[in-house]
Design a protein around this motif. Structure first.
Motif, PDB file in Angstrom:
ATOM      1  N   TRP A 238       0.820  -1.206   0.000  1.00 21.14           N
ATOM      2  CA  TRP A 238       0.000   0.000   0.000  1.00 21.14           C
ATOM      3  C   TRP A 238       0.860   1.265   0.000  1.00 21.14           C
ATOM      4  O   TRP A 238       0.391   2.331  -0.430  1.00 21.14           O
ATOM      5  CB  TRP A 238      -0.914   0.002   1.220  1.00 21.14           C
ATOM      6  CG  TRP A 238      -2.097  -0.910   1.122  1.00 21.14           C
ATOM      7  CD1 TRP A 238      -2.423  -1.939   1.957  1.00 21.14           C
ATOM      8  CD2 TRP A 238      -3.129  -0.877   0.133  1.00 21.14           C
ATOM      9  NE1 TRP A 238      -3.583  -2.548   1.552  1.00 21.14           N
ATOM     10  CE2 TRP A 238      -4.042  -1.909   0.430  1.00 21.14           C
ATOM     11  CE3 TRP A 238      -3.368  -0.072  -0.996  1.00 21.14           C
ATOM     12  CZ2 TRP A 238      -5.171  -2.156  -0.349  1.00 21.14           C
ATOM     13  CZ3 TRP A 238      -4.490  -0.322  -1.765  1.00 21.14           C
ATOM     14  CH2 TRP A 238      -5.374  -1.352  -1.438  1.00 21.14           C
TER      15      TRP A 238
ATOM     16  N   ARG B  79       3.031   2.083  -1.909  1.00 21.41           N
ATOM     17  CA  ARG B  79       3.290   2.540  -3.275  1.00 21.41           C
ATOM     18  C   ARG B  79       2.206   3.473  -3.792  1.00 21.41           C
ATOM     19  O   ARG B  79       2.299   3.970  -4.908  1.00 21.41           O
ATOM     20  CB  ARG B  79       3.389   1.326  -4.204  1.00 21.41           C
ATOM     21  CG  ARG B  79       4.538   0.408  -3.819  1.00 21.41           C
ATOM     22  CD  ARG B  79       4.474  -0.878  -4.593  1.00 21.41           C
ATOM     23  NE  ARG B  79       5.587  -1.742  -4.215  1.00 21.41           N
ATOM     24  CZ  ARG B  79       5.569  -3.055  -4.312  1.00 21.41           C
ATOM     25  NH1 ARG B  79       4.504  -3.656  -4.765  1.00 21.41           N
ATOM     26  NH2 ARG B  79       6.617  -3.762  -3.958  1.00 21.41           N
ATOM     27  N   ARG B  80       1.169   3.654  -3.037  1.00 23.79           N
ATOM     28  CA  ARG B  80       0.074   4.534  -3.424  1.00 23.79           C
ATOM     29  C   ARG B  80      -0.017   5.698  -2.447  1.00 23.79           C
ATOM     30  O   ARG B  80       0.231   5.552  -1.259  1.00 23.79           O
ATOM     31  CB  ARG B  80      -1.246   3.773  -3.437  1.00 23.79           C
ATOM     32  CG  ARG B  80      -1.339   2.743  -4.570  1.00 23.79           C
ATOM     33  CD  ARG B  80      -1.391   3.477  -5.914  1.00 23.79           C
ATOM     34  NE  ARG B  80      -1.736   2.570  -7.003  1.00 23.79           N
ATOM     35  CZ  ARG B  80      -0.844   1.961  -7.766  1.00 23.79           C
ATOM     36  NH1 ARG B  80       0.444   2.149  -7.530  1.00 23.79           N
ATOM     37  NH2 ARG B  80      -1.235   1.185  -8.764  1.00 23.79           N
TER      38      ARG B  80
ATOM     39  N   SER C 234      -2.678   7.223  -1.458  1.00 22.09           N
ATOM     40  CA  SER C 234      -3.805   7.036  -0.547  1.00 22.09           C
ATOM     41  C   SER C 234      -4.276   5.593  -0.632  1.00 22.09           C
ATOM     42  O   SER C 234      -4.072   4.917  -1.640  1.00 22.09           O
ATOM     43  CB  SER C 234      -4.954   7.989  -0.906  1.00 22.09           C
ATOM     44  OG  SER C 234      -5.421   7.728  -2.221  1.00 22.09           O
ATOM     45  N   VAL C 235      -4.885   5.156   0.439  1.00 23.63           N
ATOM     46  CA  VAL C 235      -5.356   3.779   0.517  1.00 23.63           C
ATOM     47  C   VAL C 235      -6.879   3.775   0.444  1.00 23.63           C
ATOM     48  O   VAL C 235      -7.531   4.459   1.236  1.00 23.63           O
ATOM     49  CB  VAL C 235      -4.896   3.107   1.826  1.00 23.63           C
ATOM     50  CG1 VAL C 235      -5.427   1.685   1.911  1.00 23.63           C
ATOM     51  CG2 VAL C 235      -3.372   3.115   1.913  1.00 23.63           C
TER      52      VAL C 235
ATOM     53  N   PRO D 295      -5.176  -5.274  -2.502  1.00 22.98           N
ATOM     54  CA  PRO D 295      -4.375  -4.384  -3.357  1.00 22.98           C
ATOM     55  C   PRO D 295      -4.511  -4.788  -4.825  1.00 22.98           C
ATOM     56  O   PRO D 295      -3.992  -5.821  -5.249  1.00 22.98           O
ATOM     57  CB  PRO D 295      -2.930  -4.606  -2.856  1.00 22.98           C
ATOM     58  CG  PRO D 295      -3.065  -5.287  -1.536  1.00 22.98           C
ATOM     59  CD  PRO D 295      -4.332  -6.072  -1.595  1.00 22.98           C
TER      60      PRO D 295
ATOM     61  N   ALA E 242      -5.472  -3.039  -9.008  1.00 23.85           N
ATOM     62  CA  ALA E 242      -5.832  -1.925  -9.881  1.00 23.85           C
ATOM     63  C   ALA E 242      -6.142  -2.493 -11.259  1.00 23.85           C
ATOM     64  O   ALA E 242      -5.475  -3.431 -11.715  1.00 23.85           O
ATOM     65  CB  ALA E 242      -4.696  -0.905  -9.965  1.00 23.85           C
TER      66      ALA E 242
ATOM     67  N   GLU F 278       0.291  -1.157 -15.874  1.00 23.70           N
ATOM     68  CA  GLU F 278      -0.389  -0.409 -14.824  1.00 23.70           C
ATOM     69  C   GLU F 278      -0.947  -1.374 -13.782  1.00 23.70           C
ATOM     70  O   GLU F 278      -1.616  -2.353 -14.100  1.00 23.70           O
ATOM     71  CB  GLU F 278      -1.523   0.410 -15.430  1.00 23.70           C
ATOM     72  CG  GLU F 278      -2.203   1.334 -14.436  1.00 23.70           C
ATOM     73  CD  GLU F 278      -3.243   2.217 -15.102  1.00 23.70           C
ATOM     74  OE1 GLU F 278      -4.090   2.766 -14.391  1.00 23.70           O
ATOM     75  OE2 GLU F 278      -3.191   2.338 -16.339  1.00 23.70           O
ATOM     76  N   GLY F 279      -0.660  -1.106 -12.528  1.00 24.74           N
ATOM     77  CA  GLY F 279      -1.127  -1.970 -11.457  1.00 24.74           C
ATOM     78  C   GLY F 279      -0.194  -3.120 -11.145  1.00 24.74           C
ATOM     79  O   GLY F 279      -0.481  -3.920 -10.243  1.00 24.74           O
TER      80      GLY F 279
ATOM     81  N   LEU G 154       0.968  -3.625  -7.534  1.00 24.57           N
ATOM     82  CA  LEU G 154       0.012  -4.006  -6.507  1.00 24.57           C
ATOM     83  C   LEU G 154      -0.250  -5.504  -6.554  1.00 24.57           C
ATOM     84  O   LEU G 154      -0.204  -6.115  -7.618  1.00 24.57           O
ATOM     85  CB  LEU G 154      -1.314  -3.251  -6.681  1.00 24.57           C
ATOM     86  CG  LEU G 154      -1.290  -1.745  -6.479  1.00 24.57           C
ATOM     87  CD1 LEU G 154      -2.677  -1.166  -6.695  1.00 24.57           C
ATOM     88  CD2 LEU G 154      -0.770  -1.379  -5.100  1.00 24.57           C
TER      89      LEU G 154
END
Length: 690
Positions: A84, A86-87, A89-90, A117, A119, A128-129, A132
């Motif tokens: 988390w 890496r983002r 906001s969660v 987690p 995306a 992308e993603g 996660l």
């Protein structure tokens, strides 16, 4: 919304069975953090994917999950924080009532529910993603070469995961394998997990001590670190392997560790939690039990779920207090105290959604925040007295209200959309004592995981506070995992006055009655199968009243019938039973909700909603009851009544007539009997619909 959750191999720690030495074997997530994972030839992080529902109920943290070439165990929540991070906001899942119930079991420090987690990817080849996913560890970490039978920890093998689009090809290999004839192989040979484990009732899990076993608790006389082999020629037939020390030549079969006689030969529990990467500081006094990898009693999830209704989205003082603490932090809480003006000023500056609360509600939440935390004794008492029915009561209360019209949207947060039947309840349904029918055009179901147990499932132990294995190293997580499922359903309610009269007739104190036979069978089942820690409670507290048997059996026959017309398979339909007697201020209930939900689609094809139409539902219910009168296993099924020493928790019900798949039934096909629905030969007068 979570659709597919990727599984990422976490740093693997080889906690040797004979010592506590920790050896770092590989660190795929470290490669990912370094940004060079796309060019790595060994340590690619992604090893597979799974649906959120399977990660919640089948392969959650602490469970073993079979991949094509090895077995992994999803890690505890502490390792998820690294993902988390890496983002910026969660994301969170909004379900205040469910969060309050989670706090009863995990403690008041739990402040939020988080999804897995994940995306979405715009294209199949998009990166992308990729950062996660659910972190996992290789477990068990003892592997056997399929060519030469070498038994060794994974540090002796090479890890291969070279194709970024084929995580199923990730594997461990034995390089320069000598084979069984001594010829060095030109290509690496695959290795598979050694399938023996040790578990204890308190949820600890450990690798089997193979070197300790073959040398009968002593050290090898020929080598300090001996080379071992596992000869297994009949895979899948229990403990059939033989362990050999190639240094000193000793051999010992694994079947000597089976059964009660074998239990005395294996070591006691060391208190290991492999999903957390630690051992209990105080150790563990329990004896261990030999388990095979993939055993059904190796992992039982402990979870709670709600169908989100407006009553279950309303912010309680407890949940608002948790949000205030999260927003302001402990120092501001101490500084502001009960000063409402300072809190107002802070919330306005932060543009917090809580700024719109009334002074009365905000003051009550602040007062709750300033209260001293409950003691361990108070928390234990809350867990002991927790009643899962409390999660159903708000749903039942809301379903007693009449929708304002077709496609009535309950509120903005729950996502619930209701429709009453056109023209009211069909006269044929009213004649069967059905008083309320509603189409649930859209609904949201939220499921939260509390932890897990081993050997005994959650409801078979009374000291769940001790037996529940936590998902964080501290045992007091600040959040837990939740999933959101969306779908549709049908709600059906029976007349309370008729149900109460029928129930008093069925629950006959006559010792020769069918009800007395079910009660006696439940007592035998409780004594035989429940944990020793549950023996000090009354088995009737785990029994269900006659109205539950009625509504539960009705739900099952409806699921089987609806599957023929709705376009959904029977396994994709599930039940939610509202059946309890009056207790204090809690009103009695006798109703059911049949739904179809999914985490990767809205589940609103409309098949169930279409069946809620007046004529359709009357036809479906009539046919379901007619089918319930006959079973291809009759007369055996129709006359099935448990007698000593039998302990099954169903009567006239089998997989041909009334039982459902485990994905559909909330009670694992317990508390079912067709004789409570309709009259069957030999049981005239018990059927509610007669």
């Amino acid at each position: 919304m979570n659709r597919i959750g990727c599984l990422y191999l976490h740093r693997t720690e080889n906690l040797m069975t004979e010592s506590l030495e920790t050896v770092g074997a590989l660190d795929p997530l470290g490669d990912l953090d370094a940004g060079d994972s796309q060019s790595a030839t060994k340590n690619r992080a992604k090893v597979g994917s799974a649906r959120p529902s399977s990660l919640l109920y089948t392969y959650g943290p602490g469970a073993t999950m079979d991949l094509p070439s090895f077995t992994i165990m999803p890690s505890g929540l502490d390792d998820w924080e690294r993902i988390w991070a890496r983002r910026g906001s969660v994301p969170t899942v909004h379900a205040p009532r469910l969060l309050d119930a989670v706090k009863v079991h995990l403690g008041p420090q739990v402040s939020e529910l988080r999804p897995f987690p994940w995306a979405p990817k715009p294209t199949s080849r998009s990166k992308e993603g990729d950062d996660l996913g659910v972190p996992a560890r290789v477990f068990p970490q003892w592997l056997r070469c399929t060519n030469c039978d070498m038994l060794a920890p994974l540090t002796r093998y090479a890890y291969r995961n070279t194709n970024p689009f084929r995580p199923d090809q990730a594997r461990f290999e034995h390089e320069k394998c000598p084979g069984r004839n001594g010829r060095i192989s030109k290509r690496p040979m695959p290795a598979v997990p050694a399938r023996y484990l040790l578990a204890c009732p308190d949820g600890h899990l450990d690798e089997f001590p193979y070197s300790w076993w073959v040398h009968e608790g002593t050290k090898c006389t020929a080598a300090e670190v001996p080379s071992l082999a596992m000869h297994d020629r009949s895979v899948g037939k229990g403990a059939s392997a033989t362990i050999e020390c190639r240094a000193c030549g000793l051999k010992r079969p694994m079947n000597q560790a089976q059964g009660e006689a074998g239990a005395a030969k294996i070591p006691r529990c060391r208190g290991r939690h492999p999903h957390l990467g630690l051992f209990d500081k105080n150790g563990c006094p329990n004896a261990t039990k030999l388990m095979l990898l993939g055993a059904s009693n190796l992992w039982f999830p402990a979870s709670l779920s709600i169908v989100v209704m407006p009553e279950s989205t309303a912010e309680t003082h407890e949940t608002v207090a948790a949000e205030l603490l999260k927003a302001a932090g402990p120092k501001r809480v101490e500084k502001y105290g009960s000063n409402l003006d300072k809190w107002r000023e802070f919330l306005d500056e932060e543009q917090s959604p809580l700024a719109g609360m009334s002074d009365e509600d905000l003051a009550a939440a602040i007062a709750h925040l300033l209260e001293p935390p409950p003691s361990e004794e108070e928390l234990a008492e809350q867990r002991r007295t927790f009643d899962p029915v409390s999660l159903l009561v708000p749903e039942w209360n809301f379903l007693q209200r009449d929708p304002l019209g077709k496609l009535h949207k309950a509120d903005g947060k729950s996502g619930l959309v209701l429709s009453p039947p056109d023209g009211g309840v069909h006269p044929g349904l009213a004649a069967k004592h059905v008083t309320r029918v509603m189409a649930i055009d859209k609904l949201r179901k939220v499921n939260a995981v509390l932890g897990f147990t081993r050997i005994d499932e959650m409801e078979r132990a009374n000291d769940i506070g001790q037996r529940l294995v936590h998902l964080s190293r501290s045992g007091r997580p600040s959040w837990t995992v939740a999933t959101e499922d969306r779908g549709e359903g049908i709600y059906l309610q029976l007349d309370e006055e008729t149900v109460a009269a029928w129930e008093s007739m069925v629950e006959n104190p006559d010792p020769n009655s069918l009800w007395a036979a079910h009660v006696a069978a439940h007592k035998r089942n409780f004594d035989a199968r429940f944990s020793d820690t549950a023996k000090d409670i009354d088995h009737l507290s785990r029994f269900r009243p006659a109205r539950y048997w009625l509504v539960h059996t009705l739900a099952h026959v409806l699921i089987r019938e609806m599957a023929m017309y709705s376009g959904y398979s029977a396994a994709s339909l599930s039940e939610r039973i509202y059946a309890w007697k009056r207790e204090g201020e809690r009103p009695p209930a006798a109703g059911l909700l049949i739904v179809t939900t999914a985490s990767d689609s809205d589940g609103t094809l409309g098949g169930l909603v279409q069946l809620s139409a007046r004529d359709n539902l009357e036809r479906v219910l009539s046919r379901a009851l007619e089918r319930a009168r006959r079973c291809s296993s009759d007369p055996v099924c129709a006359h099935r009544t448990p007698k000593d020493p039998e302990e099954f928790l169903h009567g006239a019900a089998c997989h041909t007539c009334a039982m459902a798949s485990e994905t559909s039934c909330e009670r694992a096909n317990r508390f079912l009997d067709r004789r409570f629905l309709v009259d069957l030969p030999g049981a005239v007068g018990l059927g509610f619909f007669n």
